[in-house]
Design a protein around this motif. Structure first.
Motif, mmCIF file in Angstrom:
data_model
loop_
_atom_site.group_PDB
_atom_site.id
_atom_site.type_symbol
_atom_site.label_atom_id
_atom_site.label_comp_id
_atom_site.label_asym_id
_atom_site.label_seq_id
_atom_site.Cartn_x
_atom_site.Cartn_y
_atom_site.Cartn_z
ATOM 1 N N LEU A 127 31.825 -94.675 -9.466
ATOM 2 C CA LEU A 127 31.864 -94.118 -10.799
ATOM 3 C C LEU A 127 32.295 -92.673 -11.129
ATOM 4 O O LEU A 127 32.969 -92.760 -11.798
ATOM 5 N N LYS A 128 32.712 -91.624 -10.566
ATOM 6 C CA LYS A 128 32.785 -90.517 -10.427
ATOM 7 C C LYS A 128 34.529 -90.476 -10.402
ATOM 8 O O LYS A 128 35.622 -90.197 -10.638
ATOM 9 N N GLN A 129 35.038 -90.984 -9.084
ATOM 10 C CA GLN A 129 36.307 -92.194 -8.885
ATOM 11 C C GLN A 129 36.976 -92.557 -9.975
ATOM 12 O O GLN A 129 37.821 -92.026 -9.772
ATOM 13 N N HIS A 130 36.238 -93.716 -10.736
ATOM 14 C CA HIS A 130 36.509 -94.204 -11.143
ATOM 15 C C HIS A 130 36.946 -93.807 -12.681
ATOM 16 O O HIS A 130 37.624 -94.463 -13.523
ATOM 17 N N PHE A 131 35.988 -92.083 -13.688
ATOM 18 C CA PHE A 131 35.886 -92.425 -14.396
ATOM 19 C C PHE A 131 37.007 -91.672 -15.546
ATOM 20 O O PHE A 131 37.864 -92.178 -16.262
ATOM 21 N N ASP A 132 37.843 -90.450 -14.366
ATOM 22 C CA ASP A 132 39.051 -89.937 -15.224
ATOM 23 C C ASP A 132 40.318 -91.335 -15.022
ATOM 24 O O ASP A 132 41.118 -91.082 -16.927
ATOM 25 N N PRO A 133 40.568 -92.311 -14.990
ATOM 26 C CA PRO A 133 41.588 -93.236 -14.863
ATOM 27 C C PRO A 133 41.377 -93.882 -15.813
ATOM 28 O O PRO A 133 42.015 -94.419 -16.689
ATOM 29 N N PHE A 134 39.182 -94.387 -16.039
ATOM 30 C CA PHE A 134 39.708 -95.305 -17.064
ATOM 31 C C PHE A 134 39.391 -94.996 -18.243
ATOM 32 O O PHE A 134 40.374 -95.315 -19.227
ATOM 33 N N ARG A 135 38.832 -93.370 -18.422
ATOM 34 C CA ARG A 135 38.809 -92.561 -19.707
ATOM 35 C C ARG A 135 40.708 -92.935 -20.405
ATOM 36 O O ARG A 135 41.189 -92.637 -21.562
ATOM 37 N N ASP A 136 41.146 -92.049 -19.233
ATOM 38 C CA ASP A 136 42.803 -91.908 -20.107
ATOM 39 C C ASP A 136 43.497 -93.496 -20.028
ATOM 40 O O ASP A 136 44.201 -92.898 -21.007
ATOM 41 N N ARG A 137 42.826 -94.129 -19.580
ATOM 42 C CA ARG A 137 43.174 -95.689 -20.024
ATOM 43 C C ARG A 137 42.943 -96.128 -20.859
ATOM 44 O O ARG A 137 43.554 -96.593 -21.676
ATOM 45 N N LEU A 138 41.709 -95.909 -21.245
ATOM 46 C CA LEU A 138 40.739 -95.793 -23.141
ATOM 47 C C LEU A 138 41.965 -94.869 -23.862
ATOM 48 O O LEU A 138 42.172 -95.727 -24.723
ATOM 49 N N MET A 139 42.668 -94.006 -24.080
ATOM 50 C CA MET A 139 43.035 -93.094 -24.878
ATOM 51 C C MET A 139 44.292 -93.757 -24.734
ATOM 52 O O MET A 139 44.675 -93.606 -25.932
ATOM 53 N N ASP A 140 45.250 -94.007 -24.188
ATOM 54 C CA ASP A 140 46.407 -94.264 -23.836
ATOM 55 C C ASP A 140 46.408 -96.045 -24.798
ATOM 56 O O ASP A 140 47.566 -96.144 -25.267
ATOM 57 N N TYR A 141 45.908 -96.510 -24.457
ATOM 58 C CA TYR A 141 45.949 -97.713 -25.158
ATOM 59 C C TYR A 141 45.501 -97.521 -26.556
ATOM 60 O O TYR A 141 46.242 -98.131 -27.659
ATOM 61 N N THR A 142 44.837 -96.605 -26.889
ATOM 62 C CA THR A 142 44.659 -96.645 -28.838
ATOM 63 C C THR A 142 45.178 -95.622 -28.860
ATOM 64 O O THR A 142 45.254 -95.412 -30.373
ATOM 65 N N ASP A 143 45.774 -94.476 -28.427
ATOM 66 C CA ASP A 143 46.298 -93.599 -29.009
ATOM 67 C C ASP A 143 48.068 -94.340 -29.482
ATOM 68 O O ASP A 143 48.453 -95.310 -29.191
ATOM 69 N N SER A 144 48.771 -93.219 -30.267
ATOM 70 C CA SER A 144 50.067 -94.197 -30.993
ATOM 71 C C SER A 144 51.473 -94.142 -30.351
ATOM 72 O O SER A 144 52.821 -94.591 -31.316
ATOM 73 N N ASP A 145 51.228 -92.978 -29.819
ATOM 74 C CA ASP A 145 52.581 -93.234 -28.787
ATOM 75 C C ASP A 145 52.269 -93.314 -27.371
ATOM 76 O O ASP A 145 51.843 -94.450 -26.389
ATOM 77 N N GLU A 146 53.913 -93.519 -26.574
ATOM 78 C CA GLU A 146 54.104 -93.960 -25.559
ATOM 79 C C GLU A 146 54.201 -92.977 -24.388
ATOM 80 O O GLU A 146 54.133 -92.946 -23.196
#
Length: 232
Positions: A41-60
């Motif tokens: 879980l620790k290995q995959h947590f930061d990538p998942f959270r960063d992808r979630l935030m990139d998915y919902t923010d308004s920029d590229e």
């Protein structure tokens, strides 16, 4: 007369974490203690959270472990990402890596995540309701052991069955009770999920109706608005 047995369960709609808005990644901060005990879980947590935030923010702008439009196009997932807040909770399953942190319940619903309100409806969620939250969410948010979680499940069932009050049930576990009160609410909200289930019988398929709505004595029959209405 139709004698088909129907089981009806009423739960507080505020039963999980909230991913609505522009900072859904913060909803997973409760996993910090679990990550130290689970290297996968620790290995995959930061990538998942960063992808979630990139998915919902308004920029590229790309976060260190994130994904933006070019990445989704490479995976043939155009027109993702939304680049706006989630419109429905199941949308999170489109984000690679979510499978490590999102648990469907036995019926396939993402019950550990609160519904995202339809446009025009408000739903202000605070701490999840203790009596509606899953045991897995309770264990993760409070960092209880398996044995502690089993005991809490027994205490919760005694309270639900009316065999004891909350204070009586936790009289021998004051520290657990204090921990639970920090993470969960013991007061019902005005929002509920009603589940009606037909018991499996010969020649009758099992069906479930789930309705989530706000209930208030101030609402007339014509003013009831639904957050979810599905038949499974």
């Amino acid at each position: 007369m139709d004698e088909t047995a129907v089981e009806v369960v009423i739960r507080d709609m505020n039963a999980g974490i909230t991913l609505s808005g522009y900072n859904p990644g913060a909803a997973f901060n409760f996993l910090t203690a679990r990550l130290n005990d689970n290297p996968t879980l620790k290995q995959h947590f930061d990538p998942f959270r960063d992808r979630l935030m990139d998915y919902t923010d308004s920029d590229e702008l790309l976060r260190p472990n994130g994904m933006e439009r070019a990445d989704y196009e490479t995976m043939k997932l155009r027109p993702l990402p939304r680049n706006a807040p989630l419109q429905f909770r199941e949308e999170i399953l489109w984000i690679p890596g979510s499978e490590y942190f999102i648990r469907p319940d036995s019926g396939g619903r993402l019950a550990d995540i609160n519904l995202v309100p339809p446009r025009g409806l408000r739903f202000t969620a605070s701490r999840p309701h203790f009596f509606s939250a899953s045991l897995e969410l309770i264990q993760d948010k409070c960092d209880f052991t398996d044995r502690e979680t089993e005991t809490i499940a027994e205490l919760r069932q005694r309270i639900i069955a009316g065999e004891s009050s909350i204070e009586e049930a936790f009289s021998h576990y004051p520290l657990w009770y204090e921990t639970l009160k920090k993470q969960f609410s013991f007061t019902e909200s005005a929002y509920y999920t009603l589940e009606a289930k037909i018991s499996p019988q010969e020649k009758i398929p099992s069906r479930r109706l789930l309705v989530s709505l706000r209930l208030s004595s101030a609402l007339g029959e014509q003013n009831i608005q639904f957050y979810e209405w599905i038949i499974l």
